[in-house]
Enzyme design. Structure first.
Site, short mmCIF file in Angstrom:
data_model
loop_
_atom_site.label_atom_id
_atom_site.label_comp_id
_atom_site.label_asym_id
_atom_site.label_seq_id
_atom_site.Cartn_x
_atom_site.Cartn_y
_atom_site.Cartn_z
N LYS A 81 0.82 -1.21 0.00
CA LYS A 81 0.00 0.00 0.00
C LYS A 81 0.86 1.28 0.00
O LYS A 81 0.35 2.35 -0.29
CB LYS A 81 -0.96 0.01 1.19
N ASP A 82 2.16 1.14 0.31
CA ASP A 82 3.07 2.30 0.27
C ASP A 82 3.70 2.50 -1.10
O ASP A 82 4.28 3.56 -1.36
CB ASP A 82 4.19 2.13 1.30
N ARG A 129 -8.62 8.26 3.12
CA ARG A 129 -9.53 7.17 2.74
C ARG A 129 -10.37 6.76 3.94
O ARG A 129 -11.61 6.62 3.83
CB ARG A 129 -8.72 5.97 2.24
N ARG A 130 -9.74 6.57 5.08
CA ARG A 130 -10.47 6.18 6.28
C ARG A 130 -11.38 7.31 6.75
O ARG A 130 -12.54 7.08 7.12
CB ARG A 130 -9.49 5.79 7.39
N ARG A 147 -0.39 10.29 13.21
CA ARG A 147 0.66 9.64 12.42
C ARG A 147 1.60 8.88 13.33
O ARG A 147 1.55 8.97 14.55
CB ARG A 147 1.43 10.70 11.62
N ARG A 153 1.04 5.06 17.53
CA ARG A 153 -0.38 5.40 17.47
C ARG A 153 -1.15 4.82 18.65
O ARG A 153 -2.04 5.47 19.20
CB ARG A 153 -0.99 4.91 16.15
N CYS A 240 -2.13 8.82 -1.58
CA CYS A 240 -2.63 8.80 -0.21
C CYS A 240 -3.39 10.07 0.15
O CYS A 240 -4.03 10.13 1.18
CB CYS A 240 -1.49 8.55 0.77
#
Length: 311
Positions: A81-82, A129-130, A147, A153, A240
């Site tokens: 995903k990165d 997205r979230r 972040r 987190r 992103c």
């Protein structure tokens, strides 16, 4: 070939992934020596600014890819995903490992899951997205930019008094925090990021010897699924800072791709699904993206990019 140099980021999760790849390679080729080189990326250096404000292309991969191109390492391990949907010239994906559960999860200080969060609860995430999909379902929730790596987190949730945070299941499981999960979020609530849960290995194009070794650990169903998702993302030219989600699943002899494009506040969204043969993965991603664009998704993307240019 008797030795391979593996490039990776230095976070706990990145090192877990790198060591996992190294272990698989050693099992596949017992005489092979695999060493790990830690490389710091721009995304590791800038920790106090939202991802959407500092750009997305190669944020967690560019420096590793440069080392690969300069022959300082032989392969690079990334969270898929990165990895930008368009690779640097001279590089290619040599293998994609069997995918972990790609879904997002909720870690909450309250009993119950997402639906049970109190009105006005503070939820931590830095993913647009979230944020967009959460707001579409629960506009009452307050989103707090968050972040850092998984450990950071989780710590910040406690220190900053957040009611909950949203993370990828794969990272939470790989680092041993499964007991903190209060709900695995269903895909009809929160469609994952492109490539989420999958580990990719990048190599120099034309390095046939390394490619031959990586073929031994490649998981074709995952690779084809991720190929469809990345084709979807690439056609939409998203990153992103664009609320785009996608998930491809191969069942039997078919590949099923779901995708979503959303406005930042979640009030406007275009979503759809498309089925086809696994060997047509790239075409399926392209077709689904074009379907959403034809229905108006391009207007949402243009507006988001326009707002981004004003920052």
């Amino acid at each position: 070939m008797s030795k391979l140099r593996l490039g990776t980021r230095g976070s706990k999760l990145a090192l877990w992934q790198a060591n996992h790849v190294a272990d698989l390679l050693r099992r596949a080729v017992p005489e092979l020596e695999v060493t790990i080189e830690v490389i710091k990326t721009q995304g590791d250096k800038i920790l106090d600014v939202s991802l959407s404000k500092i750009g997305d292309k190669g944020l967690f991969t560019k420096e590793i890819e440069l080392a690969l191109l300069n022959n300082k390492v032989d392969l690079a391990v990334h969270s898929m995903k990165d990895l930008p949907s368009v690779l640097e010239p001279g590089l290619c994906i040599g293998a994609v490992l069997s995918r972990e559960n790609p879904q997002d999860v909720l870690l909450s200080r309250h009993a119950g899951g997402f639906a049970e969060l109190p009105r006005g609860a503070r939820v931590g995430t830095s993913s647009l997205r979230r944020i967009a999909q959460i707001k579409a379902s629960r506009p009452d929730l307050i989103i707090v930019d968050l972040r850092g790596n998984v450990d950071t987190r989780i710590r910040k949730m406690q220190e900053e008094g957040l009611d909950a945070i949203v993370l990828a299941y794969a990272g939470v499981k790989r680092l041993g925090y499964e007991d903190l999960i209060t709900e695995i979020l269903p895909c009809d609530l929160l469609l994952p990021a492109v490539g989420q849960g999958a580990i990719g290995v990048e190599i120099r194009a034309g390095d046939n010897e390394t490619a031959g070794i990586l073929a031994l650990i490649d998981h074709e169903p995952t690779r084809l699924g991720v190929l469809a998702e990345r084709s979807f993302l690439r056609t939409l030219e998203g990153g992103c800072q664009i609320p785009i989600g996608a998930l491809a699943e191969i069942t039997g002899e078919g590949l099923n791709l779901s995708g979503i494009v959303s406005s930042l506040d979640g009030t406007v969204k275009y979503q759809g699904a498309l089925q086809g043969k696994p060997e047509e993965a790239e075409e399926i991603g392209l077709s689904l993206a074009n379907q959403l664009l034809s229905r108006g998704a391009g207007q949402v993307l243009t507006e988001i990019r326009r707002l981004g240019d004003k920052k």
